[in-house]
Structures are given as C-alpha cells and as structure tokens.
Design an enzyme around this catalytic site. Structure first.
Site, PDB file in Angstrom:
ATOM      1  N   LYS A  72     -33.295 -27.318  -6.789  1.00 24.88           N
ATOM      2  CA  LYS A  72     -32.970 -26.489  -5.625  1.00 24.88           C
ATOM      3  C   LYS A  72     -32.190 -25.242  -6.039  1.00 24.88           C
ATOM      4  O   LYS A  72     -32.243 -24.232  -5.368  1.00 24.88           O
ATOM      5  CB  LYS A  72     -32.252 -27.287  -4.548  1.00 24.88           C
ATOM      6  N   HIS A 200     -21.629 -36.923  -5.913  1.00 22.32           N
ATOM      7  CA  HIS A 200     -21.667 -35.480  -6.160  1.00 22.32           C
ATOM      8  C   HIS A 200     -20.319 -34.924  -5.729  1.00 22.32           C
ATOM      9  O   HIS A 200     -19.922 -35.085  -4.594  1.00 22.32           O
ATOM     10  CB  HIS A 200     -22.808 -34.822  -5.384  1.00 22.32           C
ATOM     11  N   GLU A 278     -27.045 -34.444 -12.613  1.00 21.04           N
ATOM     12  CA  GLU A 278     -27.980 -33.594 -11.865  1.00 21.04           C
ATOM     13  C   GLU A 278     -27.496 -32.145 -11.829  1.00 21.04           C
ATOM     14  O   GLU A 278     -27.241 -31.595 -10.764  1.00 21.04           O
ATOM     15  CB  GLU A 278     -28.113 -34.124 -10.430  1.00 21.04           C
TER      16      GLU A 278
HETATM   17  C1  LIG Z   1     -27.362 -29.489  -5.033  1.00 21.43           C
HETATM   18  C2  LIG Z   1     -27.395 -30.795  -5.700  1.00 21.43           C
HETATM   19  C3  LIG Z   1     -27.270 -30.855  -7.091  1.00 21.43           C
HETATM   20  C4  LIG Z   1     -26.987 -29.651  -7.955  1.00 21.43           C
HETATM   21  O1  LIG Z   1     -25.680 -29.239  -7.795  1.00 21.43           O
HETATM   22  P1  LIG Z   1     -25.042 -28.093  -8.733  1.00 21.43           P
HETATM   23  O2  LIG Z   1     -23.680 -27.920  -8.156  1.00 21.43           O
HETATM   24  O3  LIG Z   1     -25.899 -26.902  -8.638  1.00 21.43           O
HETATM   25  O4  LIG Z   1     -24.986 -28.638 -10.118  1.00 21.43           O
HETATM   26  C5  LIG Z   1     -27.373 -32.093  -7.682  1.00 21.43           C
HETATM   27  N1  LIG Z   1     -27.590 -33.218  -6.951  1.00 21.43           N
HETATM   28  C6  LIG Z   1     -27.716 -33.184  -5.615  1.00 21.43           C
HETATM   29  C7  LIG Z   1     -27.974 -34.441  -4.892  1.00 21.43           C
HETATM   30  C8  LIG Z   1     -27.612 -31.981  -4.946  1.00 21.43           C
HETATM   31  O5  LIG Z   1     -27.715 -31.954  -3.605  1.00 21.43           O
END
Ligand SMILES: *Cc1c(COP(=O)(O)O)cnc(C)c1O
Length: 395
Positions: A72, A200, A278
């Site tokens: 994303k 996260h 991630e």
């Molecule tokens: C947006 C998102 C990420 C990426 O986050 P960054 O801050 O760009 O590293 C990873 N995992 C999930 C579930 C997300 O929603």
C-alpha cells in the site's frame, strides 16, 4: 496520453541568482537534469539502487526477520516486480493487491493477507490463489474465514500502543490482548490453523517502547497458548519503521532501534520462532524523488507565491493522508526569501508550504522533493481538476 506541453526550463532568469552549474549539483540533482531532457514534469523518480539498499539495510538490521513489503505504501507494478525478483515477500490488504503481486511474479506462499477485515469475495480469491496466511482480530472474521477458506492459517492481530507514531493504526485494528488466547482457541475450534500473533505500532514510529511493549504482550499470548496446547510459531512485528524526510532531521536511527527490538526478541522467544515484518514506508520512501516545475508566480502577503504543477491532490497527497511534511529543494542557490508553495488546483487547501526559505524562483524552475516514494502517488487522485499525478519512472 498526456497532451500537456512541457514547460521549458528557465535558463535565462534574472541574474544574481543563476541556475547552479552542473559541477555544483548533487548526485540527485544531476539525475534530475538528465531526466528533464526526456520527461515532462511532474515526474517521480524511483531509484532501484535505493530500493535495494533499504531492503539490505533491513536484512542486516534484522537478520532473523522475513520482511513482507506492504505494497500500500507504493503499489507501482514495476516496484512490486523489482522486489519479487529479489525474492521479497508481500503484505497485501485486498484481492486486487493480491492479484497485482501474483501477476508481478510473487509466489502465493510469499504473501500475507494482512487486512483483519476481509470481504467474503476476497477470501474466496485468496483460497483460489492459495494465499493461505492471513490476519484477523475478531470473532466474526473467524467465522467468515472458516466458511470461505477452511483450513486457512491465521495470525491474531493485537492492539498495541501507537504512542508517538505519525499515523495511528490501533484506533481501527487489533484485538484486546486479554482476548488473544480465547480467539486463537476459537480459530482452532473452527478448523483454522492458528499460527501466531501480529501487531502494528503505527506508521513512522520513532518510539522504540511501542515495539518492546508489543513484543511483551505477544510473548504473553505465546506462553498461554503453549501451555494450553496451541503452540504458535510466527511473530509478525508489522511495519512502522521510520525514515528521514529532511536532510538535517535528528532522532531517527533505524539501526539502533532494530538492535533493541532484536534483543527483546531474543530474550522473549525461543530460537525456533519465525519472525516476519511488514515494512512499507521504509522500503520505498527514500527511493522516491518528486520533480515539479513552477507554473506560476505571484507576490502576496509580502511573500513570493509559487504555483507548482503537482499538489496535495496528486503526489503530495501524503500531506493529507500520511500527515507528512517534505523538504522542498530547488536547483538555484543564492539569497533566500520566505516563500509559499502551492499546487495547481483551484482549491486553497492545495497549499504545500507557507514558509519555505528558498532563492527567488521563476516560471519553469524546478522544485524537487526527496524521500517521497511512500504514501504519495499511492493515494493521489487520478484527475482532480484535470491535473494528473506524476508519472513514475524507475531508474
Ligand atoms: C500500512 C501497513 C503496513 C506498512 O506500514 P509502514 O508504516 O509503511 O511500514 C504494514 N502492515 C499493515 C497491516 C499495514 O496496514
């Protein structure tokens, strides 16, 4: 096809303030000069060497963690293809993203469907495409998964502190850690395979404590599950890893943060644990250089007002959705004046900065921004007011 004429570069602007000689340009500026010969602005240069460097920085800092690039942040097919060729895994949030990464060469077992809320149709697509690993954070989702993808491998996402992160994610996602074991047992009861726990800490997270606490909560759930006969193997530490947006920014040290996170992992989990992450922003942010030109100039409220051919509806969309600030640079040197940068649309929301110290600029001059590869073109509006986002150029 874009029908716009290129804006000629201004080589004849008034004097005191000449364009910089090529010898005085930085590496990025020389690259911009080269690209301007071939491409109309606005364009976004994505440097493959930097994508590769960020991946290798991550691997060095976290040798035991498998990164799943969260597309994303920037789902451009050529970026996805580039990472797929390097064997990188992917984090997708929808069937459309899943199809995109598969089309660019990713293997189904290298993908995690990391949206805790998935439509039935998207689950059916995941089953057909054999993308088996996915996250969840509530009971209703488990019933939906069990019905549409029997035997799927599930990872529980827990809610953790997002203190100090620029983008908050715990407002919307994550089960109460106290409910963790109950939900994992429920998953097993429904015929799914509980594999682990994810979290996260919020995006652009400079607060190490968020990660350390989240790992502690995760370890608690691992312990309870093991004691109750549901052993878990995967710890997904999510994304959030911060990047520098300004040349002289302090307080962001990814390597030092990673060192502390790694120590916590070692202390809390057995050697056999499989760690994944991630990262989104960290992989693509530093690779992006946005190149715009001044299309108009005014003097108002005692300031120079420069109108650029890219704005908040386009590649500066991160100012809205990602709460991001950028460092504006020019190819001129000389005395600086307090100035305003605005985008091209007829909306006064489309002001990029009201207090930039830059040399005087002229119509046709280049204004560029580094570290803008993530959450920029990804959230740009296709054609608001007739202005398109920058063309993406991989070099
Ligand atoms: C947006 C998102 C990420 C990426 O986050 P960054 O801050 O760009 O590293 C990873 N995992 C999930 C579930 C997300 O929603």
């Amino acid at each position: 096809m874009r029908m716009k004429q290129p804006i000629p570069l201004n080589e004849h602007a008034p004097l005191l303030n000449k364009p910089v000689k090529p010898a005085e340009l930085s590496g990025v500026e020389n690259l911009i000069r080269q690209m301007l010969k071939k491409h109309k602005t606005p364009f976004m240069i994505i440097r493959k060497s930097v994508l590769e460097k960020q991946l290798s920085r991550f691997q060095k800092a976290f040798p035991q963690v498998t990164p799943y690039y969260a597309i994303k942040a920037n789902p451009h097919p050529r970026i996805v293809k580039f990472f797929a060729k390097l064997g990188t895994c992917f984090d997708v949030a929808s069937a459309a993203e899943m199809k995109l990464v598969l089309k660019q060469g990713a293997k189904p077992r290298h993908i995690i469907f990391a949206n805790t809320i998935k439509s039935k149709e998207d689950l059916v697509t995941a089953r057909k495409r054999r993308v088996r690993l996915m996250t969840f954070d509530n009971e209703a989702e488990l019933y939906k998964i069990a019905e549409n993808y029997p035997g799927a491998h599930v990872i529980l996402r827990i809610r953790v502190a997002n203190r100090g992160s620029v983008v908050q994610l715990s407002l919307k996602f994550g089960a109460d850690p106290d409910q963790g074991f109950y939900l994992l047992r429920k998953a097993k009861g429904l015929g799914l395979v509980p594999k682990g726990v994810s979290f996260h800490v919020g995006s652009q997270s400079t607060n190490l404590e968020n990660y350390l606490q989240a790992l502690e909560l995760t370890a608690g759930i691992f312990k309870e599950s093991k004691e109750s006969g549901i052993p878990l193997s995967i710890v997904d530490i999510g994304g959030g890893f911060p990047i520098q947006h300004f040349d002289n920014e302090i307080g962001i040290n990814f390597e030092r943060m990673a060192g502390q996170i790694r120590r916590q992992m070692r202390e809390l989990f057995p050697k056999s644990t499989q760690f994944i992450a991630e990262p989104g922003r960290f992989f693509v942010g530093p690779a992006g250089v946005l190149v715009t030109q001044v299309v108009g100039k005014a003097f108002r409220d005692h300031k120079n007002f420069y109108y650029l051919n890219d704005g908040v509806y386009q590649d500066f969309s991160g100012m809205m959705f990602d709460h991001c600030k950028y460092e504006f640079k020019t190819l001129r040197r000389g005395q600086k004046y307090m100035s305003v940068f605005a985008g091209p649309t007829c909306d006064s929301l489309d002001i990029l900065s009201s207090n930039e110290e830059v040399p005087e600029l002229f119509v046709g001059d280049v204004v560029y921004v580094k570290n803008i590869g993530a959450y920029s073109s990804a959230s740009a509006v296709p054609n608001f007011n007739g202005f398109e986002p920058a063309r993406v150029i991989l070099v």
